[in-house]
Design an enzyme around this catalytic site. Structure first.
Site, PDB file in Angstrom:
ATOM      1  N   LYS A 120     -43.708  33.139  27.683  1.00  0.00           N
ATOM      2  CA  LYS A 120     -44.040  32.150  28.715  1.00  0.00           C
ATOM      3  C   LYS A 120     -44.177  32.826  30.086  1.00  0.00           C
ATOM      4  O   LYS A 120     -44.993  32.429  30.906  1.00  0.00           O
ATOM      5  CB  LYS A 120     -42.984  31.050  28.752  1.00  0.00           C
ATOM      6  CG  LYS A 120     -42.986  30.171  27.492  1.00  0.00           C
ATOM      7  CD  LYS A 120     -42.014  29.011  27.632  1.00  0.00           C
ATOM      8  CE  LYS A 120     -41.520  28.501  26.299  1.00  0.00           C
ATOM      9  NZ  LYS A 120     -42.437  27.646  25.582  1.00  0.00           N
ATOM     10  N   GLU A 204     -37.145  26.663  35.827  1.00  0.00           N
ATOM     11  CA  GLU A 204     -38.274  25.832  36.245  1.00  0.00           C
ATOM     12  C   GLU A 204     -37.737  24.538  36.818  1.00  0.00           C
ATOM     13  O   GLU A 204     -36.661  24.086  36.432  1.00  0.00           O
ATOM     14  CB  GLU A 204     -39.093  25.452  34.992  1.00  0.00           C
ATOM     15  CG  GLU A 204     -40.469  26.020  34.955  1.00  0.00           C
ATOM     16  CD  GLU A 204     -41.202  25.689  33.659  1.00  0.00           C
ATOM     17  OE1 GLU A 204     -41.972  26.529  33.241  1.00  0.00           O
ATOM     18  OE2 GLU A 204     -41.000  24.605  33.077  1.00  0.00           O
ATOM     19  N   HIS A 239     -37.546  17.336  21.989  1.00  0.00           N
ATOM     20  CA  HIS A 239     -38.645  18.077  22.630  1.00  0.00           C
ATOM     21  C   HIS A 239     -39.754  18.407  21.649  1.00  0.00           C
ATOM     22  O   HIS A 239     -40.544  19.322  21.881  1.00  0.00           O
ATOM     23  CB  HIS A 239     -38.155  19.378  23.282  1.00  0.00           C
ATOM     24  CG  HIS A 239     -37.260  19.169  24.466  1.00  0.00           C
ATOM     25  ND1 HIS A 239     -37.633  18.421  25.544  1.00  0.00           N
ATOM     26  CD2 HIS A 239     -36.011  19.602  24.721  1.00  0.00           C
ATOM     27  CE1 HIS A 239     -36.650  18.396  26.420  1.00  0.00           C
ATOM     28  NE2 HIS A 239     -35.645  19.106  25.940  1.00  0.00           N
ATOM     29  N   ARG A 296     -53.258  29.143  18.310  1.00  0.00           N
ATOM     30  CA  ARG A 296     -53.496  28.835  16.895  1.00  0.00           C
ATOM     31  C   ARG A 296     -54.080  27.424  16.791  1.00  0.00           C
ATOM     32  O   ARG A 296     -54.191  26.730  17.800  1.00  0.00           O
ATOM     33  CB  ARG A 296     -52.167  28.845  16.133  1.00  0.00           C
ATOM     34  CG  ARG A 296     -51.160  27.931  16.819  1.00  0.00           C
ATOM     35  CD  ARG A 296     -49.916  27.702  16.030  1.00  0.00           C
ATOM     36  NE  ARG A 296     -48.808  27.301  16.854  1.00  0.00           N
ATOM     37  CZ  ARG A 296     -48.551  26.100  17.320  1.00  0.00           C
ATOM     38  NH1 ARG A 296     -49.383  25.106  17.056  1.00  0.00           N
ATOM     39  NH2 ARG A 296     -47.507  25.838  18.064  1.00  0.00           N
TER      40      ARG A 296
HETATM   41  P1  ADP Z   1     -41.623  25.019  23.345  1.00  0.00           P
HETATM   42  O1  ADP Z   1     -42.478  26.250  23.370  1.00  0.00           O
HETATM   43  O2  ADP Z   1     -40.185  25.302  23.011  1.00  0.00           O
HETATM   44  O3  ADP Z   1     -42.205  23.881  22.554  1.00  0.00           O
HETATM   45  P2  ADP Z   1     -42.669  23.941  25.865  1.00  0.00           P
HETATM   46  O4  ADP Z   1     -42.722  24.724  27.115  1.00  0.00           O
HETATM   47  O5  ADP Z   1     -43.964  23.749  25.140  1.00  0.00           O
HETATM   48  O6  ADP Z   1     -41.572  24.571  24.877  1.00  0.00           O
HETATM   49  O7  ADP Z   1     -42.034  22.526  26.151  1.00  0.00           O
HETATM   50  C1  ADP Z   1     -41.739  21.599  25.124  1.00  0.00           C
HETATM   51  C2  ADP Z   1     -41.391  20.245  25.730  1.00  0.00           C
HETATM   52  O8  ADP Z   1     -40.254  20.368  26.617  1.00  0.00           O
HETATM   53  C3  ADP Z   1     -42.479  19.639  26.595  1.00  0.00           C
HETATM   54  O9  ADP Z   1     -43.415  18.914  25.837  1.00  0.00           O
HETATM   55  C4  ADP Z   1     -41.661  18.738  27.496  1.00  0.00           C
HETATM   56  O10 ADP Z   1     -41.285  17.567  26.798  1.00  0.00           O
HETATM   57  C5  ADP Z   1     -40.396  19.544  27.754  1.00  0.00           C
HETATM   58  N1  ADP Z   1     -40.507  20.372  28.995  1.00  0.00           N
HETATM   59  C6  ADP Z   1     -40.933  21.652  29.087  1.00  0.00           C
HETATM   60  N2  ADP Z   1     -40.910  22.083  30.367  1.00  0.00           N
HETATM   61  C7  ADP Z   1     -40.459  21.059  31.113  1.00  0.00           C
HETATM   62  C8  ADP Z   1     -40.181  20.862  32.524  1.00  0.00           C
HETATM   63  N3  ADP Z   1     -40.367  21.824  33.415  1.00  0.00           N
HETATM   64  N4  ADP Z   1     -39.714  19.662  32.901  1.00  0.00           N
HETATM   65  C9  ADP Z   1     -39.488  18.666  32.012  1.00  0.00           C
HETATM   66  N5  ADP Z   1     -39.704  18.784  30.694  1.00  0.00           N
HETATM   67  C10 ADP Z   1     -40.190  19.955  30.228  1.00  0.00           C
END
Ligand code: ADP
Length: 499
Positions: A120, A204, A239, A296
């Site tokens: 990331k 973040e 999540h 992907r």
């Molecule tokens: P992963 O790779 O573990 O799936 P992501 O970065 O894609 O992680 O985030 C997955 C989920 O987590 C998002 O869809 C959202 O629901 C929550 N999320 C991620 N970053 C944030 C943030 N900065 N604030 C609030 N929720 C977040």
């Protein structure tokens, strides 16, 4: 660049996605070769493919994740391309490298794009010069709690600690005040270490009540990149997505264009080739921020296929062959509305705990506007070794209302017994006012769902009841007793069995 037609494609995956890929490959005249573990001997993908090879014991570490075994099969069976599906080896840069080194086509992006987007932090770094909006936060890995406190104060609470190598919602911790920061950081780091072998975390801003909206992109080997609009994936538990729809209800045409341009920018930043997904988080004021890119085919790709009329697997295969994208951005249009519900073998009454067992009854829905991407048959077992997703049920209609009604109708027709499923939960969501008016966000499940809200008596109970009534009448017939004498005694026996 010359076009190299794929003749023999190995699908390094299982379940619904292996079946999905086989179907498109067959339509293109490509021979398909499935691999399977000992737990999947009777799985549909094995029978659907032209050839199938067992590659080891059930544990994925000894089968679907065994890079060398898979490459050996490729050599022995004169395979010329590998489609990794999603999960397993699909985002493994080392595997993509090995595939190319063996002279095979990897149906996916370059190893370097996978590597950049797999971290990331590296992804944020790569997209910087494309002016992509990022969630306020640190752009470096943090280990020192004192520095973390300083940065969190600058960002403003609540903050989110995230694993750089994260995936599947792991290694993510929301922190609401400075007192909890150190402890939560320790937890996120140790979770990241054990899940990804890399404890690097960053901070973040925690966006409260966000929507998760992602954009599908396609890039060819000639430098052309287009986007195929958005998918809204805010109905999540832990999540992780359970229901997705396209298009999103909150996006204006202008915002759609801005997000699409940003997604194309992200893809350009890593010279992306193939099908990919750029994920954004959208706050209440509809500001959007880049989260990550998945390099992907995504689980929820069918809803994009339904609204654009494009077959993403065929596009992936054509791109891998070196063909140019057959359309430009201007050719792409949104037509109608599509919804996907993921039917997991999970118990919504028990915190969505995965369930295993045999699919005793498995009756599929059919009809206008209904698509089912699944990888099981009646009588098969949902194994404990893999992801518990049974199927993806997709509905599409001329508008959102029609897509919702069709999904509800299709779920009524879809009968599964033998394992707990997320079906009743999905029915609950689709009928909820907040889902219906489109204002839901990623907190929807936590805020609005309680297991006791599910309809009394699960679909499974209803089917057990129907089966018992049937067997009761069969007994009646074979005993030659007049129906009028369907005795009290038998009725109470039937009731007992239902309890
Ligand atoms: P992963 O790779 O573990 O799936 P992501 O970065 O894609 O992680 O985030 C997955 C989920 O987590 C998002 O869809 C959202 O629901 C929550 N999320 C991620 N970053 C944030 C943030 N900065 N604030 C609030 N929720 C977040």
């Amino acid at each position: 660049m010359t076009v190299q037609k794929i003749q023999r494609l190995l699908i390094a995956n299982r379940g619904e996605i292996a079946c999905r890929i086989i179907k498109s490959a067959k339509e293109m005249g490509i021979q398909t070769i499935a691999v399977f573990s000992e737990a999947d001997r009777k799985a549909p993908h094995v029978f659907m493919a032209d050839e199938a090879v067992c590659i080891g014991p059930p544990a994925s570490s000894q089968s679907y994740l065994c890079q060398d075994k898979i490459l050996q099969v490729c050599q022995e069976l004169e395979i010329d391309a590998i489609h990794p599906g999603y999960g397993f080896l699909s985002e493994n840069a080392e595997f993509a490298k090995k595939v190319e080194a063996a002279g095979l086509i990897f149906v996916g992006p370059s190893a370097s794009a996978i590597e950049t987007m797999g971290s990331k932090l590296a992804a944020k770094e790569a997209v910087k010069k494309y002016k992509i909006p990022l969630v306020p936060g640190t752009d470096f890995s943090i280990e020192d709690p004192a520095l973390a406190k300083e940065k969190a104060r600058e960002i403003g609470y609540p903050v989110l600690i995230k694993a750089s190598a994260g995936g599947g919602g792991k290694g993510m911790r929301a922190v609401y005040s400075e007192e909890e920061l150190e402890e939560q950081m320790d937890r996120a780091m140790s979770e990241a270490r054990s899940a990804f072998g890399n404890s690097s975390v960053f901070i973040e801003k925690y966006i409260t009540s966000p929507k998760h909206i992602e954009v599908q992109v396609l890039g060819d080997k000639h430098g052309n990149i287009v986007h195929l609009f958005e998918r809204e994936c805010s109905v999540q538990r832990r999540h992780q997505k359970v229901i997705e729809e396209a298009p999103s209800t909150v996006i204006s045409p202008e915002m759609r264009q801005q997000m699409g341009d940003a997604a194309v920018g992200v893809a350009k930043a890593c010279q992306y080739v193939g099908a990919g997904t750029v994920e954004f988080i959208v706050d209440k004021e509809l500001n959007f921020y880049f989260l990550e890119m998945n390099t992907r085919l995504q689980v929820e790709h069918p809803i994009t296929e339904q609204i654009t009329g494009k077959d993403l697997v065929k596009e992936q295969l054509r791109i891998a062959q070196g063909e140019k994208l057959p359309f430009t951005q201007a050719d792409l249009l949104i037509n109608g509305h599509a919804i996907e519900v993921r039917i997991y073998a999970e118990d919504p009454h028990n915190n969505f705990l995965p369930d295993t067992g045999v699919l005793e009854v498995y009756k599929r829905p059919f009809g206008p506007g209904v698509r089912l991407d699944d990888g099981y048959e009646e009588g098969l077992e949902i194994p404990v070794f893999y992801d518990p997703m049974i199927a993806k049920l997709i509905s599409f209609g001329k508008d959102r209302e029609e897509a919702i009604q069709r999904m509800l109708r299709a779920m009524e027709e879809y009968h599964i017994t033998g394992v707990s499923t997320t079906m009743d939960f999905c029915k609950f969501v689709l009928q909820h006012e907040i889902f219906k008016n489109g204002s839901y966000d990623t907190n929807f499940v936590a805020e609005h769902f309680r297991p006791e809200m599910l309809q009394n008596g699960s679909q499974e109970d209803k089917w057990v009841a129907a089966a018992l009534v049937h067997s009761f009448f069969q007994e009646q017939k074979s005993n030659h007793k007049p129906d009028a004498l369907a005795t009290k005694e038998q009725k109470s026996k039937w009731k007992q069995r239902l309890k």
